[in-house]
Design an enzyme around this catalytic site. Sequence first.
Site, PDB file in Angstrom:
ATOM      1  N   LYS A   4     -13.725   5.049  -1.205  1.00 14.11           N
ATOM      2  CA  LYS A   4     -14.367   6.274  -1.730  1.00 14.11           C
ATOM      3  C   LYS A   4     -15.522   5.920  -2.660  1.00 14.11           C
ATOM      4  O   LYS A   4     -16.555   6.570  -2.656  1.00 14.11           O
ATOM      5  CB  LYS A   4     -13.346   7.118  -2.493  1.00 14.11           C
ATOM      6  CG  LYS A   4     -12.410   7.889  -1.567  1.00 14.11           C
ATOM      7  CD  LYS A   4     -11.530   8.830  -2.349  1.00 14.11           C
ATOM      8  CE  LYS A   4     -10.465   8.106  -3.100  1.00 14.11           C
ATOM      9  NZ  LYS A   4      -9.102   8.408  -2.729  1.00 14.11           N
TER      10      LYS A   4
ATOM     11  N   ASP B   8      -9.856   7.610   4.699  1.00 15.39           N
ATOM     12  CA  ASP B   8      -8.969   7.568   3.529  1.00 15.39           C
ATOM     13  C   ASP B   8      -8.302   8.920   3.314  1.00 15.39           C
ATOM     14  O   ASP B   8      -7.127   8.991   2.966  1.00 15.39           O
ATOM     15  CB  ASP B   8      -9.730   7.150   2.268  1.00 15.39           C
ATOM     16  CG  ASP B   8      -8.854   7.327   1.037  1.00 15.39           C
ATOM     17  OD1 ASP B   8      -7.813   6.642   0.964  1.00 15.39           O
ATOM     18  OD2 ASP B   8      -9.149   8.185   0.193  1.00 15.39           O
TER      19      ASP B   8
ATOM     20  N   ARG C  19       0.163   8.650   3.843  1.00 12.06           N
ATOM     21  CA  ARG C  19       0.951   7.758   2.972  1.00 12.06           C
ATOM     22  C   ARG C  19       1.822   8.573   2.035  1.00 12.06           C
ATOM     23  O   ARG C  19       2.982   8.233   1.779  1.00 12.06           O
ATOM     24  CB  ARG C  19       0.016   6.876   2.134  1.00 12.06           C
ATOM     25  CG  ARG C  19      -0.624   5.754   2.907  1.00 12.06           C
ATOM     26  CD  ARG C  19      -1.805   5.201   2.134  1.00 12.06           C
ATOM     27  NE  ARG C  19      -1.456   4.803   0.796  1.00 12.06           N
ATOM     28  CZ  ARG C  19      -2.286   4.867  -0.253  1.00 12.06           C
ATOM     29  NH1 ARG C  19      -3.523   5.300  -0.102  1.00 12.06           N
ATOM     30  NH2 ARG C  19      -1.886   4.488  -1.437  1.00 12.06           N
TER      31      ARG C  19
ATOM     32  N   HIS D 269     -13.472   5.913 -12.078  1.00  7.32           N
ATOM     33  CA  HIS D 269     -12.347   6.436 -11.301  1.00  7.32           C
ATOM     34  C   HIS D 269     -11.053   5.980 -11.963  1.00  7.32           C
ATOM     35  O   HIS D 269     -10.975   4.879 -12.482  1.00  7.32           O
ATOM     36  CB  HIS D 269     -12.413   5.890  -9.867  1.00  7.32           C
ATOM     37  CG  HIS D 269     -11.550   6.636  -8.893  1.00  7.32           C
ATOM     38  ND1 HIS D 269     -12.014   7.703  -8.162  1.00  7.32           N
ATOM     39  CD2 HIS D 269     -10.259   6.467  -8.535  1.00  7.32           C
ATOM     40  CE1 HIS D 269     -11.039   8.160  -7.390  1.00  7.32           C
ATOM     41  NE2 HIS D 269      -9.957   7.429  -7.591  1.00  7.32           N
TER      42      HIS D 269
ATOM     43  N   SER E 293      -8.087   2.473  -0.667  1.00  9.13           N
ATOM     44  CA  SER E 293      -8.306   3.920  -0.762  1.00  9.13           C
ATOM     45  C   SER E 293      -9.373   4.214  -1.822  1.00  9.13           C
ATOM     46  O   SER E 293     -10.353   4.927  -1.568  1.00  9.13           O
ATOM     47  CB  SER E 293      -6.976   4.597  -1.123  1.00  9.13           C
ATOM     48  OG  SER E 293      -7.162   5.894  -1.576  1.00  9.13           O
TER      49      SER E 293
HETATM   50  N1  URA Z   1      -5.982   7.233  -6.023  1.00  3.16           N
HETATM   51  C1  URA Z   1      -6.578   7.134  -4.815  1.00  3.16           C
HETATM   52  O1  URA Z   1      -7.700   7.608  -4.617  1.00  3.16           O
HETATM   53  N2  URA Z   1      -5.910   6.513  -3.818  1.00  3.16           N
HETATM   54  C2  URA Z   1      -4.690   5.974  -3.984  1.00  3.16           C
HETATM   55  O2  URA Z   1      -4.164   5.403  -3.066  1.00  3.16           O
HETATM   56  C3  URA Z   1      -4.085   6.092  -5.248  1.00  3.16           C
HETATM   57  C4  URA Z   1      -4.753   6.721  -6.260  1.00  3.16           C
END
Ligand code: URA
Length: 431
Positions: free
Chosen positions: A186, A160, A167, A81, A182
């Site tokens: 995930k 999220d 946000r 990620h 966040s």
């Molecule tokens: N990527 C994400 O999944 N969440 C964030 O808060 C910032 C970047």
Amino acid sequence: MNIQNIIAKKRDKKELSKEEIEYFVTNYTNGTIPDYQASALAMAIYINGMSYEETTNLSMAMAHSGDILDLSSLGTVVDKHSTGGIGDKVTLILAPLISSLGIPVAKMSGRGLGYTGGTIDKLESISGYQTNISIEQFMKNVKEIGISVIGQTLNLAPADKKLYALRDSISATESIPLIASSIMSKKIAAGASKIVLDVTCGSGAFMKTLPQAVTLAETMKKIGELAGKETICIITNMEEPLGKAVGNSLEVIEAIKALKGEMQEDVKEVVFELGAYMLKLAGKGNNIEENKKQLLEQIQNGKAYEKCKQWIKQQGGDINYLEDLETWPKAKFIIPVLANEDGYITKLDAQKVGEISMRLGAGRIRKEDSIDKDVGIILEKKIGDKVNKGDVLAYIHSNKEEVAKIEEKNLQNTYIIGEKSDRKNNILKII
Ligand code: URA
């Protein structure tokens, strides 16, 4: 327990308990807590921060707000990620490259928002590619051909999803505990057993400085480990965009060329570093330099490209787009941006390039906006390159002539030309 007391506690810089965090996440996800109270709490967290323990509790609560995928039947799945960037086509190259070495790739990717791009938007520029297949088809693809990449259509970390959009709308994105929770919520929900994180750092990243990026990386690594998932963070340079292309189909074309053996040096550095650590976590080799050689070989012997064709075809994509790059539709106006003096490129602010690309139509200003997949920028010159007055610095690809003219000037001003300077290393730190 009530939400006003929880907001007041964080407003007054006190630490929230696990129960209070879980109360907030459960009741925000099911709609009992409205956006205005969640906004107040998000802003209080943004301003006053969170301890490691609070951040971990928030990550776990958000991870458990929806389904948790069980990928154990696929063997060791190593997820990857990125914290976001400009021109970041790493997943498009790395996913088939890793899969071609027999490591299963079962990946959920996101869409772009604002000036940062998203893998799912890029993949959708390939005619026919399905990003919203069922979970059964997703698992079947990974079992049959070793790779599938889909969008966030499953019920993974719904807390999220809501909080991230909130946000974004209240300018509370660049917060270490909020970003860490966040991303990790995930990743935990997506079921991989090991995780490699690309933590971008610089003008085009959420973390503008190395100390900030290190803190974010350390936070995510700790959360990963507490969740029983070995996690490695690679801090990469996002001072200028990665590679040459910025914009959806333009980036896919660059990724296809890379898989066919024509990879930009900065892209190569990031892809091979992340890939080498993914191989290590998958148990395919402890020596990072040797792992990079394995990856290079998969590009040179064509196996990574073959895997890419198999993957795209399996998800309904038209592989003529891969075989013949002339198949891609082009923007109506392709306008060169010229250097107005001699010298060396000393700065090319990634965020500004991302914003130009977004205004050309490659990104969304609001979540519900549609994107123009054919527009964007090709950067012919990057930091450290020598230029003479009149040289082409970049090409603007636009479907609107007026917009192209305005952005041509903006991009010219984004290139800072000065004395000879060294290009920064793209791998800043491994944590
Ligand atoms: N990527 C994400 O999944 N969440 C964030 O808060 C910032 C970047």
